[in-house]
Design an enzyme around this catalytic site. Sequence first.
Site, PDB file in Angstrom:
ATOM      1  N   ALA A 249      11.813  -1.462   0.260  1.00 19.14           N
ATOM      2  CA  ALA A 249      12.067  -2.218   1.156  1.00 19.14           C
ATOM      3  C   ALA A 249      12.007  -1.281   2.242  1.00 19.14           C
ATOM      4  O   ALA A 249      13.216  -0.548   1.890  1.00 19.14           O
ATOM      5  CB  ALA A 249      12.412  -3.203   0.891  1.00 19.14           C
ATOM      6  N   ASP A 250      11.925  -0.989   3.398  1.00 16.98           N
ATOM      7  CA  ASP A 250      12.322  -0.165   4.420  1.00 16.98           C
ATOM      8  C   ASP A 250      13.422  -1.297   5.534  1.00 16.98           C
ATOM      9  O   ASP A 250      14.252  -0.828   6.285  1.00 16.98           O
ATOM     10  CB  ASP A 250      11.334  -0.178   5.563  1.00 16.98           C
ATOM     11  CG  ASP A 250      10.559   0.680   4.488  1.00 16.98           C
ATOM     12  OD1 ASP A 250      11.157   2.544   4.675  1.00 16.98           O
ATOM     13  OD2 ASP A 250       9.607   1.414   3.875  1.00 16.98           O
ATOM     14  N   ARG A 251      12.529  -2.373   5.321  1.00 13.08           N
ATOM     15  CA  ARG A 251      13.662  -3.774   6.084  1.00 13.08           C
ATOM     16  C   ARG A 251      13.031  -5.154   5.157  1.00 13.08           C
ATOM     17  O   ARG A 251      12.049  -5.670   4.986  1.00 13.08           O
ATOM     18  CB  ARG A 251      13.614  -3.527   7.432  1.00 13.08           C
ATOM     19  CG  ARG A 251      13.868  -4.782   7.960  1.00 13.08           C
ATOM     20  CD  ARG A 251      14.030  -4.335  10.184  1.00 13.08           C
ATOM     21  NE  ARG A 251      13.881  -3.753  10.399  1.00 13.08           N
ATOM     22  CZ  ARG A 251      15.134  -3.061  11.115  1.00 13.08           C
ATOM     23  NH1 ARG A 251      15.976  -3.964  11.581  1.00 13.08           N
ATOM     24  NH2 ARG A 251      15.351  -1.719  11.773  1.00 13.08           N
TER      25      ARG A 251
END
Length: 389
Positions: A249-251
């Site tokens: 995940a990036d965010r």
Amino acid sequence: MTLEAIRYRPGRLQILNQLKLPHQEEYDEVHGSTDGWHAIKDMRTRGAPAIAIVAALSLAVELLNIKTSDQAEDVAAFITEKLDYLVTSRPTAVNLADAAKKLREVVGSAAKAEGSDGAAVVRAYCEAAAQMLISDVADNQGIGKYGAEWISKQAGGGQVSVLTHCNTGSLATAGYGTALGVIRSLHANGSLKRAFCTETRPYNQGSRLTAFELVHDKIPATLITDSMASALLRLKGPSERIAAIVVGADRVAANGDTANKIGTYQLAIVAKHHGVKFLVAAPRTTIDLETKSGADITIEERPGKELTFIKGPRFDGVDLDLSQVETVSIAAEGIDVWNPAFDVTPAELIDGIITEIGVVEKGADGRFDLTFAMEAHNESIKPTTIGGL
């Protein structure tokens, strides 16, 4: 031998140029924040945790190699300005913004300390940045452990296979990895039958980087194109015991909506249709409680040429000629291109979020309570399952 994407000692930083992988292992020197910004923007280093660490350390190198002011307030202002600049390199990855926020706080406290001077502020910053490198490896090992245990329990024991997307291993972090860390943990305890990885167009992080790591670690693995995932689960899911799709995940928004590499959303839909668990593996630094839902996440769009051209060494029909790297056009000239780097997977399609303290499950209301995870972080609680039980 452990893969090192980041090599650091006080005053010197080197990054493994991931654009050259899997055919060449070449380290680039990063002399300061400007080099760090370009390394991130050009994707020579990538992966949300690694981006944050490289940004922080690039500024540490700069501070240790230039003459700074004797005044604590002046040095603090200089560092803050540089951190703000570094955050603009990849806006979607929350780890970078989170690291910058924490480092600003460290610098602010150091500057206000009685008798503080510029050197003290530099020292405080550099020590905090270096600690991020160390802490990330420990966090990733926790993610791997808890994710592997959760998947094995859900599958009822025995060997299982896992599908992953993009690259979330040692090359995307300080070491070990998030989603790939789960695969490494399954393999280490004898519970992994096979790992499947998507090529991850258009930048091919799966075929170039994840496949490289899996081969390096001698983990049984198979590469597929992004468009083969549905067929894989239908035709090979039962025989290969594909128990989960695990992504990074990036965010992660407060409600569990997750921004990750483009193509993640469609994998979640495929998993739901085939009854396969869909898991997000990410440290708590990736959880952004200030972003209420995925609708509030800024999605980076990248140049169209990433879709229309591909680069690699020349193949003469027998061998690769690594001295001849060529860029080849693979699309009709003049075609319009839309190239978002990320998509957002709705929380309702996610079965669990694997963190370094345990797996966050949905509660009785069908929603994630990620404040619980962050409160556990603040209190140093280490449950193996958070929420949902």
